[in-house]
Write a protein that holds these residues in place. Structure first.
Motif, mmCIF file in Angstrom:
data_model
loop_
_atom_site.group_PDB
_atom_site.id
_atom_site.type_symbol
_atom_site.label_atom_id
_atom_site.label_comp_id
_atom_site.label_asym_id
_atom_site.label_seq_id
_atom_site.Cartn_x
_atom_site.Cartn_y
_atom_site.Cartn_z
ATOM 1 N N UNK A 1 -2.071 0.698 -5.623
ATOM 2 C CA UNK A 1 -2.979 -0.219 -6.284
ATOM 3 C C UNK A 1 -2.190 -1.370 -6.883
ATOM 4 N N UNK A 2 -2.902 -2.346 -7.437
ATOM 5 C CA UNK A 2 -2.249 -3.479 -8.076
ATOM 6 C C UNK A 2 -3.135 -3.961 -9.207
ATOM 7 N N UNK A 3 -2.504 -4.389 -10.284
ATOM 8 C CA UNK A 3 -3.191 -4.986 -11.421
ATOM 9 C C UNK A 3 -2.357 -6.154 -11.918
ATOM 10 N N UNK A 4 -3.003 -7.253 -12.264
ATOM 11 C CA UNK A 4 -2.274 -8.416 -12.772
ATOM 12 C C UNK A 4 -1.583 -8.099 -14.093
ATOM 13 N N UNK B 1 -9.352 -0.819 1.422
ATOM 14 C CA UNK B 1 -10.163 -0.277 0.320
ATOM 15 C C UNK B 1 -9.851 1.204 0.186
ATOM 16 N N UNK B 2 -9.722 1.677 -1.067
ATOM 17 C CA UNK B 2 -9.491 3.107 -1.271
ATOM 18 C C UNK B 2 -10.836 3.830 -1.332
ATOM 19 N N UNK B 3 -10.820 5.119 -1.640
ATOM 20 C CA UNK B 3 -12.038 5.934 -1.644
ATOM 21 C C UNK B 3 -13.065 5.445 -2.666
ATOM 22 N N UNK B 4 -12.633 4.722 -3.701
ATOM 23 C CA UNK B 4 -13.545 4.187 -4.717
ATOM 24 C C UNK B 4 -13.947 2.748 -4.429
ATOM 25 N N UNK B 5 -13.678 2.258 -3.225
ATOM 26 C CA UNK B 5 -13.962 0.890 -2.780
ATOM 27 C C UNK B 5 -13.176 -0.159 -3.554
ATOM 28 N N UNK B 6 -12.077 0.238 -4.171
ATOM 29 C CA UNK B 6 -11.191 -0.710 -4.843
ATOM 30 C C UNK B 6 -10.140 -1.179 -3.838
ATOM 31 N N UNK B 7 -9.688 -2.414 -4.003
ATOM 32 C CA UNK B 7 -8.631 -2.915 -3.122
ATOM 33 C C UNK B 7 -7.341 -2.155 -3.370
ATOM 34 N N UNK B 8 -6.611 -1.895 -2.303
ATOM 35 C CA UNK B 8 -5.311 -1.239 -2.376
ATOM 36 C C UNK B 8 -4.405 -1.872 -1.327
ATOM 37 N N UNK B 9 -3.110 -1.716 -1.519
ATOM 38 C CA UNK B 9 -2.136 -2.239 -0.561
ATOM 39 C C UNK B 9 -1.657 -1.118 0.332
ATOM 40 N N UNK B 10 -1.785 -1.287 1.629
ATOM 41 C CA UNK B 10 -1.184 -0.391 2.604
ATOM 42 C C UNK B 10 0.138 -1.036 2.994
ATOM 43 N N UNK B 11 1.235 -0.384 2.599
ATOM 44 C CA UNK B 11 2.567 -0.932 2.821
ATOM 45 C C UNK B 11 3.232 -0.138 3.935
ATOM 46 N N UNK B 12 3.614 -0.819 5.003
ATOM 47 C CA UNK B 12 4.359 -0.193 6.085
ATOM 48 C C UNK B 12 5.806 -0.656 5.946
#
Length: 195
Positions: free
Chosen positions: A159-162, A138-149
């Motif tokens: 972030x991601x959007x369809x 979750x990012x600072x706005x509680x939205x889902x985000x991808x942590x990519x290693x």
């Protein structure tokens, strides 16, 4: 042997009771309980390892039965996945393999028939470099985000959007701990980067 059983157990007053059993012919791993939309019952999903490939199975999860609802077949043999709700009240699944720069994204939806969960058409997202692991945080706005290693040990957040796809990758500071190896989601927009 790759064959085995999936057993539904109930713990009542410290005693375990076998409620159901399903014979499986292939190894299963990366199993997780998941809620496909707000207010829905929990379901279960896992990767089924076939000879030379993998498939993700999404099943209803009651103690009495494990009904296959849908699957994504033809995934790489060493596929992994991350899932989260991004721009809708539905789960987006990111299927990836270590060493590849792309992921296949499928949204789980019941728009056609309410309550009948199916995977939508897949789309490919490109991370720009070979990945090691992808984690939903979750990012600072509680939205889902991808942590990519990435395989080079660097990490980024996106972030991601369809509708618009993968957002801009925001590079993470390297830190003194060395190369990144993974990530763990915490509460309130916080997450750990493992080094």
């Amino acid at each position: 042997s790759m064959a085995g059983h999936l057993r539904g157990l109930r713990n009542t007053s410290g005693e375990f009771t076998l409620e159901s059993e399903l014979a499986v012919t292939r190894r299963m791993d990366h199993a997780a309980a998941m809620v496909p939309a707000s207010g829905q019952a929990a379901h279960v999903g896992w990767l089924r390892r076939d000879a030379g490939s993998s498939a993700f199975e999404f099943r209803s999860a009651t103690i009495a039965a494990f009904t296959l609802l849908d699957q994504v077949a033809g995934l790489p043999e060493d596929a992994a996945y991350a899932c989260g709700m991004f721009d809708a009240d539905r789960l987006d699944f990111f299927f990836f393999a270590s060493g590849q720069a792309t992921a296949l994204v499928h949204r789980l939806d019941d728009t056609a028939v309410p309550g009948q969960w199916r995977f939508g058409a897949g789309r490919t997202v490109d991370f720009g470099a070979p990945v090691e692991v992808v984690t939903v945080v979750r990012d600072a706005n509680s939205a889902s985000a991808l942590l990519v290693v990435f395989q080079d040990g660097s990490a980024a957040l996106a972030g991601y959007s369809a509708t618009s796809g993968l957002g801009t990758l925001q590079a993470m500071p390297a830190g003194s701990g060395g190369l990144a190896t993974g990530g763990v989601a915490l509460a309130n927009g916080q997450f750990l980067v493992l080094t």
